[in-house]
Design a protein around this motif. Sequence first.
Motif, PDB file in Angstrom:
ATOM      1  N   VAL A  12       0.812  -1.217   0.000  1.00 25.39           N
ATOM      2  CA  VAL A  12       0.000   0.000   0.000  1.00 25.39           C
ATOM      3  C   VAL A  12       0.845   1.267   0.000  1.00 25.39           C
ATOM      4  O   VAL A  12       0.671   2.137  -0.857  1.00 25.39           O
ATOM      5  CB  VAL A  12      -0.985   0.003   1.197  1.00 25.39           C
ATOM      6  N   ASP A  13       1.749   1.397   0.945  1.00 20.10           N
ATOM      7  CA  ASP A  13       2.552   2.620   1.041  1.00 20.10           C
ATOM      8  C   ASP A  13       3.455   2.793  -0.177  1.00 20.10           C
ATOM      9  O   ASP A  13       3.587   3.900  -0.700  1.00 20.10           O
ATOM     10  CB  ASP A  13       3.391   2.628   2.324  1.00 20.10           C
ATOM     11  N   ALA A  14       4.066   1.711  -0.651  1.00 21.21           N
ATOM     12  CA  ALA A  14       4.952   1.799  -1.815  1.00 21.21           C
ATOM     13  C   ALA A  14       4.183   2.235  -3.058  1.00 21.21           C
ATOM     14  O   ALA A  14       4.677   3.055  -3.847  1.00 21.21           O
ATOM     15  CB  ALA A  14       5.633   0.461  -2.065  1.00 21.21           C
ATOM     16  N   THR A  16       1.408   4.021  -3.132  1.00 24.12           N
ATOM     17  CA  THR A  16       1.025   5.423  -2.956  1.00 24.12           C
ATOM     18  C   THR A  16       2.195   6.343  -3.301  1.00 24.12           C
ATOM     19  O   THR A  16       2.036   7.327  -4.032  1.00 24.12           O
ATOM     20  CB  THR A  16       0.533   5.679  -1.515  1.00 24.12           C
ATOM     21  N   VAL A  17       3.376   6.015  -2.809  1.00 26.00           N
ATOM     22  CA  VAL A  17       4.573   6.813  -3.104  1.00 26.00           C
ATOM     23  C   VAL A  17       4.884   6.786  -4.610  1.00 26.00           C
ATOM     24  O   VAL A  17       5.165   7.820  -5.217  1.00 26.00           O
ATOM     25  CB  VAL A  17       5.788   6.312  -2.287  1.00 26.00           C
ATOM     26  N   ASN A  20       2.364   8.895  -6.535  1.00 24.59           N
ATOM     27  CA  ASN A  20       2.659  10.323  -6.361  1.00 24.59           C
ATOM     28  C   ASN A  20       3.879  10.736  -7.171  1.00 24.59           C
ATOM     29  O   ASN A  20       3.950  11.862  -7.660  1.00 24.59           O
ATOM     30  CB  ASN A  20       2.818  10.663  -4.881  1.00 24.59           C
ATOM     31  N   GLU A  46      -3.639   8.882  -2.330  1.00 25.53           N
ATOM     32  CA  GLU A  46      -3.804   8.643  -0.901  1.00 25.53           C
ATOM     33  C   GLU A  46      -4.166   7.185  -0.685  1.00 25.53           C
ATOM     34  O   GLU A  46      -4.835   6.580  -1.513  1.00 25.53           O
ATOM     35  CB  GLU A  46      -4.940   9.481  -0.332  1.00 25.53           C
ATOM     36  N   SER A  47      -3.758   6.637   0.431  1.00 26.29           N
ATOM     37  CA  SER A  47      -4.168   5.290   0.820  1.00 26.29           C
ATOM     38  C   SER A  47      -5.398   5.389   1.710  1.00 26.29           C
ATOM     39  O   SER A  47      -5.376   6.079   2.731  1.00 26.29           O
ATOM     40  CB  SER A  47      -3.051   4.589   1.598  1.00 26.29           C
TER      41      SER A  47
END
Length: 55
Positions: A12-14, A16-17, A20, A46-47
């Motif tokens: 998820v975080d990867a 999102t980054v 962006n 955004e997550s």
Amino acid sequence: MAIATRKGSGLVDALTVATNGLIADGSYTRSLMRWGIQSEALGRSESNPPGLPKF
């Protein structure tokens, strides 16, 4: 736009980054322009943004 992953995959975080990054360097906008849907563009990724259910 949505990106789905398996719950608990840790992506998820990867994602999102990375999304962006595509927005920041213009790749995202160029892709949308290719399909004529640039009016659908998001300003940032955004997550689980407010308004969407968390599963």
